[in-house]
Scaffold this motif. Structure first.
Motif, PDB file in Angstrom:
ATOM      1  N   ALA A  12       0.828  -1.208   0.000  1.00  0.00           N
ATOM      2  CA  ALA A  12       0.000   0.000   0.000  1.00  0.00           C
ATOM      3  C   ALA A  12       0.863   1.258   0.000  1.00  0.00           C
ATOM      4  O   ALA A  12       0.510   2.262  -0.626  1.00  0.00           O
ATOM      5  N   LEU A  13       2.001   1.221   0.681  1.00  0.00           N
ATOM      6  CA  LEU A  13       2.901   2.375   0.682  1.00  0.00           C
ATOM      7  C   LEU A  13       3.435   2.681  -0.717  1.00  0.00           C
ATOM      8  O   LEU A  13       3.714   3.829  -1.054  1.00  0.00           O
ATOM      9  N   ARG A  14       3.544   1.631  -1.559  1.00  0.00           N
ATOM     10  CA  ARG A  14       4.010   1.842  -2.927  1.00  0.00           C
ATOM     11  C   ARG A  14       2.893   2.309  -3.849  1.00  0.00           C
ATOM     12  O   ARG A  14       3.133   3.062  -4.786  1.00  0.00           O
ATOM     13  N   VAL A  21      -3.404   3.072   3.037  1.00  0.00           N
ATOM     14  CA  VAL A  21      -2.173   3.129   3.832  1.00  0.00           C
ATOM     15  C   VAL A  21      -2.500   3.384   5.298  1.00  0.00           C
ATOM     16  O   VAL A  21      -1.971   2.716   6.198  1.00  0.00           O
ATOM     17  N   LEU A  22      -3.392   4.352   5.552  1.00  0.00           N
ATOM     18  CA  LEU A  22      -3.743   4.671   6.933  1.00  0.00           C
ATOM     19  C   LEU A  22      -4.424   3.487   7.607  1.00  0.00           C
ATOM     20  O   LEU A  22      -4.086   3.124   8.745  1.00  0.00           O
ATOM     21  N   HIS A  23      -5.373   2.876   6.922  1.00  0.00           N
ATOM     22  CA  HIS A  23      -6.092   1.733   7.507  1.00  0.00           C
ATOM     23  C   HIS A  23      -5.131   0.593   7.844  1.00  0.00           C
ATOM     24  O   HIS A  23      -5.157   0.040   8.947  1.00  0.00           O
ATOM     25  N   LEU A  24      -4.280   0.228   6.883  1.00  0.00           N
ATOM     26  CA  LEU A  24      -3.376  -0.900   7.101  1.00  0.00           C
ATOM     27  C   LEU A  24      -2.319  -0.580   8.154  1.00  0.00           C
ATOM     28  O   LEU A  24      -1.897  -1.463   8.906  1.00  0.00           O
ATOM     29  N   ALA A  25      -1.888   0.691   8.213  1.00  0.00           N
ATOM     30  CA  ALA A  25      -0.917   1.075   9.249  1.00  0.00           C
ATOM     31  C   ALA A  25      -1.537   0.953  10.639  1.00  0.00           C
ATOM     32  O   ALA A  25      -0.889   0.483  11.584  1.00  0.00           O
ATOM     33  N   THR A  50     -14.550  11.067  14.416  1.00  0.00           N
ATOM     34  CA  THR A  50     -15.285  10.937  13.158  1.00  0.00           C
ATOM     35  C   THR A  50     -14.386  11.257  11.973  1.00  0.00           C
ATOM     36  O   THR A  50     -14.394  10.546  10.960  1.00  0.00           O
ATOM     37  N   THR A  51     -13.601  12.315  12.105  1.00  0.00           N
ATOM     38  CA  THR A  51     -12.696  12.690  11.015  1.00  0.00           C
ATOM     39  C   THR A  51     -11.651  11.613  10.774  1.00  0.00           C
ATOM     40  O   THR A  51     -11.375  11.236   9.624  1.00  0.00           O
ATOM     41  N   LEU A  52     -11.061  11.084  11.844  1.00  0.00           N
ATOM     42  CA  LEU A  52     -10.080  10.003  11.688  1.00  0.00           C
ATOM     43  C   LEU A  52     -10.702   8.786  11.013  1.00  0.00           C
ATOM     44  O   LEU A  52     -10.077   8.156  10.153  1.00  0.00           O
ATOM     45  N   SER A  53     -11.927   8.467  11.395  1.00  0.00           N
ATOM     46  CA  SER A  53     -12.619   7.339  10.783  1.00  0.00           C
ATOM     47  C   SER A  53     -12.872   7.583   9.301  1.00  0.00           C
ATOM     48  O   SER A  53     -12.699   6.684   8.472  1.00  0.00           O
ATOM     49  N   HIS A  54     -13.270   8.822   8.964  1.00  0.00           N
ATOM     50  CA  HIS A  54     -13.521   9.148   7.557  1.00  0.00           C
ATOM     51  C   HIS A  54     -12.229   9.092   6.731  1.00  0.00           C
ATOM     52  O   HIS A  54     -12.245   8.628   5.592  1.00  0.00           O
ATOM     53  N   TRP A  55     -11.119   9.535   7.306  1.00  0.00           N
ATOM     54  CA  TRP A  55      -9.844   9.424   6.591  1.00  0.00           C
ATOM     55  C   TRP A  55      -9.507   7.960   6.354  1.00  0.00           C
ATOM     56  O   TRP A  55      -9.063   7.585   5.276  1.00  0.00           O
ATOM     57  N   ARG A  56      -9.734   7.159   7.359  1.00  0.00           N
ATOM     58  CA  ARG A  56      -9.387   5.733   7.280  1.00  0.00           C
ATOM     59  C   ARG A  56     -10.243   5.013   6.249  1.00  0.00           C
ATOM     60  O   ARG A  56      -9.771   4.089   5.568  1.00  0.00           O
ATOM     61  N   ARG A  57     -11.504   5.423   6.118  1.00  0.00           N
ATOM     62  CA  ARG A  57     -12.431   4.737   5.215  1.00  0.00           C
ATOM     63  C   ARG A  57     -12.521   5.386   3.837  1.00  0.00           C
ATOM     64  O   ARG A  57     -13.260   4.922   2.977  1.00  0.00           O
TER      65      ARG A  57
END
Length: 310
Positions: A12-14, A21-25, A50-57
């Motif tokens: 994902a980093l590549r 990337v955020l979710h897997l990290a 909520t914002t962190l969750s939205h970034w992750r998803r």
């Protein structure tokens, strides 16, 4: 916190996108969102759960200065290489419908002949975003008939959703014969949506709708075909696959009819359709008339085969 990076996260980093990337990290490091929130707050950056969750998803992405500072801090908190999250964001995206390109992609029109506008055709279909899906595997079987003509293409794709509620992808095919009639068939785990054709160039774009809605992290295996018929088909001399986004594994098979086995066959790569060939090598044709190539961690660009009968 361990600094080692798992295989999925390393890929994902590549290839991105940011949400993957955020979710897997987060999964790789075994931390909770509220822990990330507390660590950020300790550095003077306040981000809601909520914002962190939205970034992750993948429902939103960081754009404001405070949000970008949070991303840089998250790289340290999650023990990621410096800049590895930030680079996934690229330029600020426009509001409304988005067909923009994140980092690590190529303008899709550069993969087709001049005079085509794939971007415009995609705009006529349902919303399609580069970042929604990761291409884990793609397998093409291109068939050449007894008169050296293009017969069709069978495709098998394995896709993983990077966000929730992903229901479709877009398939694009350019026939060697602009006058050919190309039929698109859904074979397994999908159905056909809207289809757009460009008669002058033989280009076909079709929605491939999954047999179920995907949540983030879920996968689907799709199979579909293109069948080409023409009154006076010209001989086909090559087949190539253009990648606007990276793919983990690509397998190409070309099956020649017993009456039309070429004298030689070569594989090649290009950064774009008009770019010079790279990685040229012989592709051996077996006793049953088939040739193949396998490529891993394929970057955006073109992978193909060309052949000669004389």
């Amino acid at each position: 916190m361990e600094g080692a990076i798992g295989r999925d996260l390393a890929h994902a980093l590549r290839t991105g996108p940011f949400s993957a990337v955020l979710h897997l990290a987060i999964e790789d490091r075994g931390v909770r969102l509220d822990e990330l929130q507390e660590r950020l707050a300790a550095e003077g950056v306040h981000v809601s759960l909520t914002t962190l969750s939205h970034w992750r998803r993948g429902r939103s992405r960081p754009e404001r200065p405070d949000s970008l500072r949070a991303v840089r801090l998250l790289e340290g908190i999650l023990a990621l290489p410096e800049g590895s999250l930030t680079v996934q964001l690229g330029p600020r995206r426009p509001r409304g419908r988005w067909l923009g390109r994140p980092p690590g992609t190529i303008e899709i029109d550069r993969l087709f002949t001049d005079g085509t506008s794939v971007t415009k055709m995609l705009g006529d279909l349902d919303r399609w975003m580069y970042h929604e899906l990761t291409r884990l595997s793609l397998h093409d079987l291109y068939r050449v008939g007894p008169h050296r003509e293009e017969v069709g293409l069978a495709v098998r794709q394995v896709l993983r959703a990077n966000i929730d509620r992903v229901s479709r992808t877009v398939a694009i095919f350019a026939s060697d014969d602009p006058a050919a009639h190309v039929t698109v068939l859904a074979v397994r785990n999908c159905r056909l949506g809207r289809v757009r054709t460009e008669e002058a160039t033989g280009l076909v774009a079709a929605e491939i709708i999954f047999d179920r809605m995907l949540a983030q992290g879920e996968t689907v295996v799709l199979e579909y075909e293109y069948r080409s018929t023409s009154r006076q088909p010209p001989p086909t001399r090559h087949y190539y696959r253009g990648f606007a986004v990276p793919v983990v594994e690509y397998v190409m098979q070309v099956q020649f009819d017993a009456a039309a086995v070429p004298a030689r066959c070569h594989r090649f790569e290009r950064r774009a359709l008009e770019a010079p060939e790279q990685g040229v090598g012989e592709a051996w044709i077996g006793s049953t008339g088939g040739a193949h190539l396998i490529a891993s961690d394929v970057p955006p660009g073109i992978v193909g085969m060309r052949w000669e009968w004389e």
